[in-house]
Design a protein around this motif. Structure first.
Motif, PDB file in Angstrom:
ATOM      1  N   THR A   1      -5.635  -3.726   7.665  1.00 27.42           N
ATOM      2  CA  THR A   1      -5.494  -5.077   7.157  1.00 27.42           C
ATOM      3  C   THR A   1      -5.511  -6.054   8.334  1.00 27.42           C
ATOM      4  OG1 THR A   1      -4.209  -6.472   5.661  1.00 27.42           O
ATOM      5  CG2 THR A   1      -2.960  -4.997   7.114  1.00 27.42           C
TER       6      THR A   1
ATOM      7  N   SER B   1       0.806  -1.223   0.000  1.00 26.51           N
ATOM      8  CA  SER B   1       0.000   0.000   0.000  1.00 26.51           C
ATOM      9  C   SER B   1       0.839   1.273   0.000  1.00 26.51           C
ATOM     10  CB  SER B   1      -0.966  -0.002   1.189  1.00 26.51           C
ATOM     11  OG  SER B   1      -1.941  -1.017   1.026  1.00 26.51           O
TER      12      SER B   1
ATOM     13  N   LEU C   1      -5.959  -5.086  -5.505  1.00 29.66           N
ATOM     14  CA  LEU C   1      -5.257  -4.239  -4.546  1.00 29.66           C
ATOM     15  C   LEU C   1      -5.265  -2.781  -4.999  1.00 29.66           C
ATOM     16  CD1 LEU C   1      -3.524  -4.401  -1.921  1.00 29.66           C
ATOM     17  CD2 LEU C   1      -1.525  -4.523  -3.416  1.00 29.66           C
TER      18      LEU C   1
END
Length: 296
Positions: free
Chosen positions: A62, A16, A263
């Motif tokens: 997460t 990320s 993602l």
């Protein structure tokens, strides 16, 4: 400087920061995106400290905090409430924290880009989802958002698949055991083409919403050679990027969607929520190359 983060335990593997900082740099934004290792015991203190920081725009969440974090925010949006899981927290100017979920966008976006059907005998597209946990819930709602409505769920525990069907409120039928995974065939297929309905056939989207195939181990057991060429195989696992399921799909000439597409799709929605601008998606090819380099 305004900043956002991704939190989890572990967190060093997260891609990320690479994604969000690439977009911020491309747009010339003076913002930063960081990774923060937060344990279960430290979650409450982390949220309290960030709530008091006016420079903190929010965070992605997460494992293992997607459910636990709901107890530490002021508002939970409708989607996160339905999924009972949040992957984003956004801090408003007054310090209120709002939990949301962008995983559904991560599923819906690539599915919208892959047209399916388009032949005269096409009757329906069945979305076959492997798994019944949090990722599977996002997969179901993402496929619904992309316009699909016929589903089958395959899981080691068919009862959990039934519960997922009830959550979505769609005509799933019942849950199925994993060993029943395979294409749905028209019982009249192959007969005299002049027989009513004999040439009708179904399309398939197969989504792996489990950890099967992660690190190349314990792959999804299915013979993709039995599926039609217009089948889409979507694997939510991205470590490795080329899972055994995707390798088999490509070998069979089927279309594929990998975990990086999901993602990036979910990150795009989160980026806009944190920083108030859309990311430069026209740079997706450059971003993907950067992510692939970082994975080698």
């Amino acid at each position: 400087m305004s900043y956002a983060e991704v939190i989890g335990d572990p967190i060093s593997h997260s891609k990320s920061p690479l994604i969000h900082n690439f977009w911020a740099s491309a747009l010339g934004l003076k913002v930063e995106y960081r990774a923060a290792h937060v344990t279960a015991d430290g979650l409450a203190d982390y949220v309290a400290a960030r709530r008091a920081d006016p420079d903190w725009a929010g965070c992605n969440v997460t494992m293992p905090h997607k459910e636990a974090v709901l107890a530490h925010v002021d508002e939970v949006d409708a989607l996160a409430a339905k999924l009972n899981a949040a992957n984003t927290i956004v801090r408003r100017a007054d310090g209120t924290l709002v939990a949301g979920n962008t995983d559904v966008d991560g599923v819906a976006e690539p599915l919208r880009r892959h047209a399916i059907g388009g032949y005269p005998a096409h009757v329906a597209t069945y979305v076959q989802i492997v798994g019944a946990g949090g990722a599977a819930r996002a997969a179901v709602l993402g496929a619904v958002a992309a316009g699909f409505s016929d589903f089958d769920i395959f899981n080691r525990s068919p009862g959990r698949a039934d519960a997922l069907a009830e959550l979505a409120g769609l005509p799933f039928g019942t849950g199925n055991p994993l060993d029943a995974l395979g294409p749905i065939r028209n019982p009249r297929e192959g007969r005299n083409p002049n027989e009513p309905g004999a040439v009708q056939r179904y399309s398939h989207i197969l989504i792996n919403a489990t950890s099967m195939g992660m690190h190349g181990e314990n792959p999804v057991q299915v013979d993709l050679g039995q599926y039609y060429p217009d089948t889409i195989v979507f694997d939510m696992v991205y470590a490795p990027l080329e899972t055994p399921l995707l390798a088999q799909a490509r070998g069979a000439g089927l279309r594929t969607i990998d975990g990086l597409e999901m993602l990036v799709g979910q990150a795009a929605t989160a980026f806009e929520r944190f920083f108030g601008v859309k990311p430069p998606r026209e740079r997706d090819a450059d971003l993907r190359n950067l992510l692939l380099e970082a994975s080698t």
